[in-house]
Design a protein around this motif. Sequence first.
Motif, mmCIF file in Angstrom:
data_model
loop_
_atom_site.group_PDB
_atom_site.id
_atom_site.type_symbol
_atom_site.label_atom_id
_atom_site.label_comp_id
_atom_site.label_asym_id
_atom_site.label_seq_id
_atom_site.Cartn_x
_atom_site.Cartn_y
_atom_site.Cartn_z
ATOM 1 N N SER A 5 -47.924 -2.291 -35.886
ATOM 2 C CA SER A 5 -46.703 -2.866 -36.442
ATOM 3 C C SER A 5 -45.478 -2.136 -35.922
ATOM 4 C CB SER A 5 -46.723 -2.824 -37.980
ATOM 5 O OG SER A 5 -46.723 -1.494 -38.448
ATOM 6 N N ASN A 7 -41.786 -1.195 -37.386
ATOM 7 C CA ASN A 7 -41.252 -1.072 -38.742
ATOM 8 C C ASN A 7 -39.780 -0.672 -38.714
ATOM 9 O OD1 ASN A 7 -44.128 -1.197 -39.597
ATOM 10 N ND2 ASN A 7 -44.194 0.898 -38.814
ATOM 11 N N ARG A 73 -52.242 4.975 -37.480
ATOM 12 C CA ARG A 73 -52.823 4.356 -38.665
ATOM 13 C C ARG A 73 -54.016 5.167 -39.163
ATOM 14 N NH1 ARG A 73 -51.412 1.708 -43.042
ATOM 15 N NH2 ARG A 73 -52.972 2.949 -44.123
ATOM 16 N N ASN A 89 -48.149 0.245 -43.585
ATOM 17 C CA ASN A 89 -47.526 0.602 -42.314
ATOM 18 C C ASN A 89 -46.021 0.767 -42.523
ATOM 19 O OD1 ASN A 89 -50.036 0.253 -41.183
ATOM 20 N ND2 ASN A 89 -49.528 -1.639 -40.092
ATOM 21 N N THR A 97 -46.479 2.005 -35.964
ATOM 22 C CA THR A 97 -47.791 2.364 -36.501
ATOM 23 C C THR A 97 -48.811 1.954 -35.452
ATOM 24 O OG1 THR A 97 -46.971 1.836 -38.723
ATOM 25 C CG2 THR A 97 -49.338 2.217 -38.474
ATOM 26 N N GLU A 99 -52.750 2.151 -33.383
ATOM 27 C CA GLU A 99 -54.196 2.160 -33.598
ATOM 28 C C GLU A 99 -54.876 2.616 -32.311
ATOM 29 O OE1 GLU A 99 -57.101 -0.925 -35.737
ATOM 30 O OE2 GLU A 99 -56.444 -1.643 -33.760
ATOM 31 N N SER A 165 -45.354 -6.278 -32.741
ATOM 32 C CA SER A 165 -46.675 -5.967 -33.276
ATOM 33 C C SER A 165 -47.742 -6.594 -32.402
ATOM 34 C CB SER A 165 -46.797 -6.498 -34.707
ATOM 35 O OG SER A 165 -45.832 -5.895 -35.540
#
Length: 222
Positions: A5, A7, A73, A89, A97, A99, A165
């Motif tokens: 994401s 943010n 994350r 997130n 965020t 991964e 994202s």
Amino acid sequence: MRLLSVNLGSARAVPYTDNPEGVTGIDKRPVAGPVRVAAPGPKGVGGSGLAGDAVCKRQHHGGDDQAVYAMAREDLDGWERELARPLANGFFGENLTTEGLDVSGALIGERWRIGDRVVLEVTCGRIPCGTFQGHMGERGWVKRFTRKGAPGAYLRVIEPGEIRSGDPVEIVHRPAHDVTVALQFRAVTTERTLLPRLLAAGDALHPEVLADARKYLEKYGT
């Protein structure tokens, strides 16, 4: 490795910030559309590197060398288990965020390409503050976060562009030293004898950290 994401936060009045204006942008939320990323200008003048993201206390936050803040994350999931509460997130105030990316294990000066164009460079770890503790609502949070030693990473913008994202993240450069974000964080918080080791990262370091390491070396030697 991918971007879970992007943010952004708005300036919001809260009772716990030490900002004289009484507002903070720490509560960041995921956004759906593409977000423009560019160098915001020098610290104290420039804010966030992400369009539409508020940085409210610019003497300590934002600027070219802290333009973007990333958190894994996987680290948020670990805190969820430890605190027994959900952490969305962006809740740690991170812009990105991720991964599959070891953010706190990244090397200072490491470069990431996000999506097709944007390239970011790791500069330092995030130092927790009273506003972060108030936002979390956890007693002793600053000390607890510091002990964990996984602060996430600040980055400067090397190549501007748009991100969203789901974008892939690729490590496109890893420097030939061993100075990770986690090591840098320990050196400036709990183990200052490590400061001379940071000099191996050179100008890729946040300039304030670089100056601190040089000053320590001049005073105490290796």
